[in-house]
Write an enzyme that holds these catalytic residues in place. Structure first.
Site, PDB file in Angstrom:
ATOM      1  CE  LYS A  82      -4.165   1.878   2.130  1.00  0.00           C
ATOM      2  NZ  LYS A  82      -5.150   1.776   3.231  1.00  0.00           N
ATOM      3  CG  ASN A 118     -11.046   3.117  -2.830  1.00  0.00           C
ATOM      4  OD1 ASN A 118     -10.292   3.914  -2.251  1.00  0.00           O
ATOM      5  ND2 ASN A 118     -10.856   2.740  -4.088  1.00  0.00           N
ATOM      6  CG  ASN A 177      -0.780   6.470  -6.014  1.00  0.00           C
ATOM      7  OD1 ASN A 177      -1.400   6.993  -6.940  1.00  0.00           O
ATOM      8  ND2 ASN A 177      -1.391   5.903  -4.985  1.00  0.00           N
ATOM      9  CG  PHE A 178       2.784   9.848 -11.040  1.00  0.00           C
ATOM     10  CD1 PHE A 178       3.241  10.787 -10.122  1.00  0.00           C
ATOM     11  CD2 PHE A 178       3.710   9.184 -11.825  1.00  0.00           C
ATOM     12  CE1 PHE A 178       4.597  11.049  -9.992  1.00  0.00           C
ATOM     13  CE2 PHE A 178       5.069   9.446 -11.708  1.00  0.00           C
ATOM     14  CZ  PHE A 178       5.512  10.375 -10.783  1.00  0.00           C
ATOM     15  CB  SER A 179      -3.017   7.052 -10.766  1.00  0.00           C
ATOM     16  OG  SER A 179      -2.343   6.057  -9.998  1.00  0.00           O
ATOM     17  CB  CYS A 180      -4.439   8.338  -5.292  1.00  0.00           C
ATOM     18  SG  CYS A 180      -5.688   8.077  -4.017  1.00  0.00           S
ATOM     19  CE  LYS A 218      -2.350   1.790  -9.286  1.00  0.00           C
ATOM     20  NZ  LYS A 218      -2.608   1.228  -7.936  1.00  0.00           N
ATOM     21  CG  ASN A 245      -5.226   4.264  -9.055  1.00  0.00           C
ATOM     22  OD1 ASN A 245      -6.138   3.703  -8.459  1.00  0.00           O
ATOM     23  ND2 ASN A 245      -4.195   4.784  -8.415  1.00  0.00           N
ATOM     24  CB  THR A 246     -10.004   3.671  -8.753  1.00  0.00           C
ATOM     25  OG1 THR A 246      -9.326   4.718  -8.029  1.00  0.00           O
ATOM     26  CG2 THR A 246      -9.730   2.340  -8.078  1.00  0.00           C
TER      27      THR A 246
END
Length: 415
Positions: A82, A118, A177-180, A218, A245-246
């Site tokens: 995570k 989420n 994580n470039f995408s949350c 990402k 990603n989402t």
């Protein structure tokens, strides 16, 4: 700064990047079969050897030592932990933070889950705690692949510190994580970077200046053209990209309470959508990235596909489009860690059906069959002409008859 219109040149890593990074993916001669005669699921990506292409995607299934250990014990090829950042005290989650969409009308309590939303943030555990658990995992599973997912604010020094500390824990690679899509963009993190190509290029420069292990970027699907940030990430030195990603979403409204879901003290916020319903969207995005990579980059960069994976056929589709590995997150939350055994068995069934003995034999096999609508029209018109040409007139001297001789002759006259 280079404009997006001029980013079609092939990637050319600097001598420093070539020296500091692990070897790229090697195109080895395919292994014909395993010792047991079964199709071989092993893959080698950016110098990382995995027993299969199935990777735990960053999220709750990789949130602590206990669950990551379970993933390795069940047989997952790799685990992406995570996402962590330097200051976990800024990460405050709420609950409930998940919502489900089922294949029945709004309000139905039973039925297959096809969508999952989420509003969960990155890891709320102290960085040092997570790093100690990474070290413990690598000590117990030295031959297994552990990937650290990281995200920071717009601060070069913070990125460099985070990379140094996470690499020091022994991880085999980094996923950025470039995408949350929720929460962190309010702090200029996550998708706030992935949606701004100028910012992305700058931050990727900071990261690849410091990192000594393979780096995957990402990608967010919440952008008009996903190939633009993917191209920039690769040109900036990243060894691979992960997608998708989402998807930003509002799951629904509770028709009894009239409040949005998931509901926290009567209120909600848009969140990230995943599970089976996003699979076709993910296929399209992965196809676009894979085609761009094939056309513009030398062999060696990798693609990790994400989105709605629950069966071996889902995995096969991603690999046929060019993916090297396939990540699963929500699927594990719905079906549990033993899902990997089902994925392995079903992917091998697919491979046996088509006489494939290794992943590399069919990776990207479906990619050449995508084209433009204009080309489809042209192809169909040509096919119709060919069919008419075949049917027109006699095909052989044996087809002549005495009774229909005049008509048969006329049938072959050009109009």
């Amino acid at each position: 700064m280079e404009s997006l219109m001029t980013l079609s040149a092939r990637a050319s890593p600097s001598p420093l990047q070539q020296q500091r990074r692990l070897p790229g993916r090697q195109r080895a001669t395919p292994v014909r079969a395993t010792a047991t005669g079964e199709p071989d699921l092993s893959v080698r990506v950016n110098g990382l050897q995995m027993p299969n292409p199935f990777v735990i995607g960053s999220g709750p299934p990789g949130t602590n030592y206990t669950v990551m250990k379970r993933a390795f014990d069940e047989g997952w090829g790799a685990v992406i932990a995570k996402t962590v950042s330097l200051d976990a005290e800024k990460v405050i989650n709420v609950t409930p933070r998940y919502a489900k969409l089922r294949a029945e009308p709004n309000g139905a309590a039973m039925g297959r889950i096809i969508g999952w939303q989420n509003i969960e943030l990155i890891s709320d555990r102290p960085l040092e705690t997570m790093l100690n658990e990474f070290k413990k995992l690598k000590k117990e599973y030295p031959d297994r692949i552990l990937i650290g997912s990281i995200m920071e604010e717009y601060n070069k020094a913070a990125w460099h510190e985070l990379i140094e500390r996470v690499e020091g824990s022994g991880v085999d690679a980094l996923e950025i994580n470039f995408s949350c899509p929720h929460g962190m963009p309010e702090r200029k993190m996550g998708a706030a970077v992935g949606q701004d190509c100028d910012l992305l290029e700058e931050v990727c420069g900071w990261i690849n200046e410091k990192a000594t292990v393979p780096v995957w970027a990402k990608m967010t699907p919440n952008i008009t053209d996903i190939t633009q940030p993917a191209r920039i990430a690769l040109k900036s030195g990243c060894e691979g990209v992960s997608a998708i990603n989402t998807i930003m979403s509002v799951m629904g409204i509770n028709l009894k309470t009239l409040r949005p879901e998931p509901c926290v003290e009567g209120y909600s916020t848009p969140g990230g959508y995943s599970a089976r319903a996003v699979h076709p969207i993910a296929l399209a995005k992965v196809m676009q990235i894979a085609r761009m990579m094939k056309e513009e980059f030398a062999d060696g960069q990798s693609l990790s596909a994400i989105g709605g994976v629950e069966t071996g056929n889902d995995v096969a589709e991603f690999i046929l489009l060019g993916a090297d590995t396939v990540q699963v997150c929500t699927g594990v939350m719905i079906h549990g860690y033993p899902l990997v055994k089902k994925l392995c068995a079903e992917l091998q069934d697919f491979m046996r059906e088509h006489n494939f003995s290794s992943i590399e034999e069919f990776r990207g096999a479906s990619l050449p069959y995508f084209t433009t609508h204009t080309d489809l029209v042209h192809r169909q018109q040509e096919a119709i002409k060919q069919r008419k040409a075949i049917k027109k007139g006699l095909q052989s001297d044996k087809d002549w008859t005495g009774d229909g001789f005049v008509k048969e002759t006329e049938s072959m006259v050009s109009n």
